[in-house]
Write an enzyme that holds these catalytic residues in place. Structure first.
Site, PDB file in Angstrom:
ATOM      1  N   LYS B 224       7.568   8.480 -16.354  1.00 49.50           N
ATOM      2  CA  LYS B 224       7.889   7.191 -15.909  1.00 49.50           C
ATOM      3  C   LYS B 224       9.092   7.165 -15.238  1.00 49.50           C
ATOM      4  O   LYS B 224      10.038   6.832 -16.502  1.00 49.50           O
ATOM      5  CB  LYS B 224       7.292   5.859 -17.145  1.00 49.50           C
ATOM      6  CG  LYS B 224       7.523   4.537 -16.365  1.00 49.50           C
ATOM      7  CD  LYS B 224       7.136   3.667 -17.176  1.00 49.50           C
ATOM      8  CE  LYS B 224       7.318   2.095 -16.569  1.00 49.50           C
ATOM      9  NZ  LYS B 224       7.979   2.077 -15.512  1.00 49.50           N
ATOM     10  N   ARG B 229      10.017   1.255  -7.492  1.00 50.04           N
ATOM     11  CA  ARG B 229       8.611   1.645  -7.153  1.00 50.04           C
ATOM     12  C   ARG B 229       8.382   1.378  -5.483  1.00 50.04           C
ATOM     13  O   ARG B 229       9.024   0.446  -4.950  1.00 50.04           O
ATOM     14  CB  ARG B 229       7.701   0.755  -7.706  1.00 50.04           C
ATOM     15  CG  ARG B 229       6.236   1.065  -7.544  1.00 50.04           C
ATOM     16  CD  ARG B 229       5.489   2.131  -7.995  1.00 50.04           C
ATOM     17  NE  ARG B 229       3.945   2.152  -7.691  1.00 50.04           N
ATOM     18  CZ  ARG B 229       3.140   1.629  -8.173  1.00 50.04           C
ATOM     19  NH1 ARG B 229       3.210   0.870  -9.265  1.00 50.04           N
ATOM     20  NH2 ARG B 229       1.814   1.709  -7.703  1.00 50.04           N
TER      21      ARG B 229
END
Lengths: 335, 535
Positions: B224, B229
């Site tokens: 992660k 993003r």
């Protein structure tokens, strides 16, 4: 306050030295004059109480059956060592009173809690001319301006109908003494079924009825069978019931709160009420200013709530001698 | 039904279902122009015509005829300026706003040379609630409190459209005109812009043991990342880069989007859409998120800024290839195609790579690997179901984020400020301090969340009773209440007095048991988290 003032602040509350009496004392005293029966004004333990007679049944219920209470009529004068003491309608709840004390030609009035709006459940506020006015200031900010109470009752009724149409119950939180009966009086002749009452409301509603106040038909929640599915009901409950397990029996419901505090959106949203109804038993900002002006008081002492702004406004904008009773004297008024 | 009715209904409920019902009702019944503006307002696209809060306040003071100090007292009590003014200026016997907000914006607001007249006529007529909404609109502070996912679901329900189509239709920008509503309802909006991204799929936090997910073989595991993003869209010989907030960030990252790259890559495949992460990268490891922020914050990017934080795009999903929408395929197949595409591109363009799959024998080994997250500069692991299609929004079940436990420190409350909106007359914004070398308190973090309502109210009362000084809305309090704070990272920061800044600080718990003298020391924090010698 000053050493020769007719009414002074003592550790047990407001005190009138020449008559040796307290008004709404916080501790036990010999002689307690009460403005009304709310718990933060009427406390048990004093030797003798004096109160307006319409409040007698409720006070006896709250202070205990053996409390010694002298019931008085509005305007009835009691002479104590040269001090003339009398009670006058405050328009707050049933039997609520302002205390007027007169001594050597000087008149002081302690308003207790009061409002200037119409309320079919109690005698309307009476303007009592005075030299010094000790006034409550719960809602003493100009953002607090009440709409006509009948409009608010119309809103409650519309909300009830909206909930009923969705098959939901409407739980209206409101103080058990005063506010609940005021809502019920407003709904008189307008509800098509009884309003359901939380257990804490029942004796107080009965006391109002016994005093001859006409209220909408009611029924205790507890008389409805366990497990019976309720829908489309209006239920009155004290604010402490919101979020409690007692609420679970109503299944799909919306929760409202009737209070002057609901004027401010943040207050409603942080308490997580779906609906806020702005209905107060206290004077709004214009009501407070009107009262100050109409009594003709040359000196104003503000207590409870926003007492600082009221005192400052009376000094700076109205040119009066004005002060705050004492910062630590009263906490925030529940409503 | 107008926007005000919608706002009122949304404001009167805590339940998502009721909010959804109110939105569906509105979209089914309201005028298309009103819908167009309502969608814009929910998306946070407010009309550009504004009034400053200063001017609004000056007008209101004149209107309400209250002294300035009383206005300030009222504001402090109500908490919200737009609401305070609404309550002060409301006329006797007001009515709710009964027209369309579309008309108000287009006919009164946008053409006005001076907003005074529009405001004063509003103040003559409308009730405080309507005025509150108008003031919020005029000061650019209107927040509708509806998440984009809920908005999409409501429109899809009201108009019987697939949610994906609605989500895609509003993604590349929304113009508040009736034609936008029409285009959305007929599906014409979807194909309109070459750069239109696809709605992002979001992950849920994994709480509890991962064994509950079943055999590890069913899952694809990745790191992660702690970056931005983003969706990388190559179509018609151009590249667009979208952040998850659906903002175009193409120009912030020329290394990933320049024209020559687009021209070269589109020779092999006409369209490519990647879901992945933009990361600052040096010496084979990610740079802290703060470094990446310099790319977003700067107005112009010069060579120095570019060199200070070299970036890479690590792709974890392939959503479109050569015009074909791959989202309905299972992840395992999308992954295979992603590997093939990246494999062909990567050698010549090292800034474009795939996010590697993390291999492990079982959940226990994975858990051990997760413990190394902090050294690797990542936040933990992502766990994705191999058989799942690519969905939009947050759907529990297929995508899990399994984050490493946060870092913690003990700090003492030193300043408090009232919150906004729902928390507007409670002190909910806190500043916390630790001890410096001389034993003085130095603020290290601000935190807004982590306490429950009851704790907030208790602390609020304590703050009111223990205020030392007031600086406008901020109060300093006795250093007494100690809290354990959680945070995700710590970095040097010349902008903060402590010389360090915490990332995502929040309150973990109230340490009633700990005296203020025993909070953490700055030097220890530096030593523990920055690896440097204690200063």
């Amino acid at each position: 306050m000053r050493p020769d003032d007719l009414v002074q602040l003592r550790p047990d509350g407001l005190y009138c030295p020449p008559a040796d009496l307290y008004i709404d004392p916080s501790g036990p005293v010999a002689r307690a004059w009460l403005t009304h029966a709310h718990a933060d004004h009427a406390r048990a333990g004093s030797t003798r109480y004096f109160a307006q007679r319409d409040a007698l049944a409720i006070l006896q219920h709250r202070l205990g059956a053996d409390a010694a209470i002298t019931p008085l009529a509005y305007g009835e004068v009691t002479e104590v060592d040269g001090v003339r003491v009398s009670l006058h309608p405050a328009g707050h709840i049933l039997g609520s009173a302002q205390v007027r004390v007169e001594y050597r030609g000087e008149v002081w009035v302690v308003t207790g809690d009061y409002k200037r709006d119409d309320d079919p459940t109690c005698a309307a506020f009476e303007v009592v001319p005075c030299d010094v006015l000790i006034t409550e200031a719960t809602f003493a900010l100009p953002v607090y301006r009440w709409r006509p109470p009948q409009e608010v009752v119309d809103e409650v009724l519309a909300w009830w109908q909206h909930c009923a149409a969705l098959g939901r119950n409407a739980v209206l939180c409101c103080y058990a003494l005063g506010k609940a009966q005021r809502v019920l009086a407003g709904l008189l002749g307008r509800a098509d079924r009884p309003v359901l009452l939380h257990g804490a409301m029942e004796p107080l509603v009965a006391a109002y009825r016994a005093a001859g106040v006409a209220l909408a038909e009611t029924a205790p929640v507890k008389e409805r069978a366990r497990g019976e599915k309720l829908a489309g009901e209006l239920i009155l409950a004290p604010p402490s019931a919101a979020g409690s397990t007692w609420m679970r029996r109503f299944g799909d419901c919306e929760v409202g709160f009737a209070s002057g505090w609901m004027q401010v959106r943040g207050d409603r949203r942080r308490k997580a009420y779906d609906r806020g109804f702005v209905l107060s038993d206290h004077a709004d900002w214009p009501g407070l200013l009107r009262t100050v002006a109409e009594t003709g008081a040359r000196r104003v002492i503000a207590t409870h709530g926003f007492s600082d702004p009221l005192a400052r406004y009376a000094r700076e904008a109205l040119g009066l001698d004005a002060e705050v009773l004492s910062a630590g004297y009263a906490g925030e008024e529940a409503e | 039904m107008n926007f005000f009715d919608l706002y009122r209904r949304l404001d009167q409920t805590q339940s998502t279902n009721d909010k959804l019902a109110a939105l569906v009702d509105f979209f089914a019944r309201a005028d298309a122009r009103e819908v167009a503006w309502a969608v814009a307002l929910v998306l946070g696209q407010l009309p550009p015509r504004r009034i400053s809060t200063k001017d609004l306040k000056a007008l209101a003071l004149r209107r309400a005829a209250v002294p300035g100090w009383l206005f300030e007292e009222s504001h402090a009590s109500v908490g919200d300026l737009a609401e305070t003014i609404a309550l002060l200026v409301e006329a006797p016997a007001p009515v709710p706003f009964d027209g369309l907000i579309a008309d108000f914006i287009e006919r009164e607001l946008l053409p006005a040379t001076d907003l005074t007249a529009a405001l004063e006529s509003a103040w003559d007529r409308w009730d405080a609630f309507s005025l509150f909404v108008l003031h919020k609109l005029l000061t650019g502070a209107l927040r509708v409190g509806v998440a984009k996912g809920l908005l999409v679901r409501a429109m899809a329900t009201a108009w019987s459209l697939p949610e994906v189509q609605v989500a895609q239709g509003i993604m590349a920008g929304w113009s508040p005109v009736a034609a936008s509503v029409e285009a959305l309802r007929t599906g014409a909006a979807v194909a309109s812009a070459w750069s239109t991204p696809m709605p992002f799929q979001l992950a849920s936090a994994l709480e509890g043991a991962p064994d509950a997910l079943g055999p590890l073989d069913d899952w694809q595991v990745e790191w992660k990342w702690d970056g931005i993003r983003a969706q990388w869209v190559l179509r018609e010989g151009q590249i667009a880069l979208w952040s998850r907030g659906e903002e175009l960030i193409t120009e912030r990252f020329p290394e990933l989007t320049h024209a020559a790259l687009a021209a070269e890559l589109s020779r092999a495949h006409a369209t490519v859409v990647l879901d992945g992460e933009v990361l600052g990268w040096r010496d084979d490891r990610p740079l802290p998120f703060q470094d990446l922020q310099t790319r977003i914050g700067r107005k112009t990017l010069n060579a120095k800024v570019l060199a200070a934080c070299p970036v890479r795009f690590l792709a974890y999903d392939l959503l479109e290839l050569d015009g074909a929408d791959l989202r309905a395929l299972p992840l395992s197949e999308r992954r295979a195609q992603l590997e093939a595409w990246v494999g062909a591109v990567h050698p010549g363009h090292p800034a474009l790579d795939r996010s590697p799959v993390v291999a492990a024998e079982g959940w226990a080994e994975l858990a051990a690997l997760r413990e190394s997250s902090r050294e690797r500069g990542v936040e933990g692991l992502m766990v994705k179901r191999k058989t799942a299609p690519y969905l939009h929004g947050r759907r529990r079940g297929d995508w899990w984020k399994w984050k490493v436990d946060p870092l913690t420190l003990d700090a003492v409350l030193v300043y408090a400020q009232a919150g906004r909106g729902k928390r507007s007359n409670l002190f909910t914004d806190y500043t916390f301090a630790v001890l410096d070398a001389d034993g003085a308190l130095v603020p290290v973090a601000k935190a807004y969340s982590g306490l429950d309502q009851k704790e907030i109210e208790t602390l609020d009362r304590w703050i009111r009773a223990h205020t030392r000084e007031r600086f406008g809305p901020v109060r300093s309090v006795e250093p007494f209440q100690v809290f354990e704070l959680a945070f995700e990272g710590i970095g040097p920061s010349p902008r903060h007095r402590a010389g360090v800044a915490l990332r995502f600080p929040r309150i973990l718990r109230w340490r009633h048991d700990k005296p203020a003298a025993e909070v953490d020391r700055l030097a220890d924090l530096r030593a523990r988290f920055l690896g440097g010698a204690p200063a």
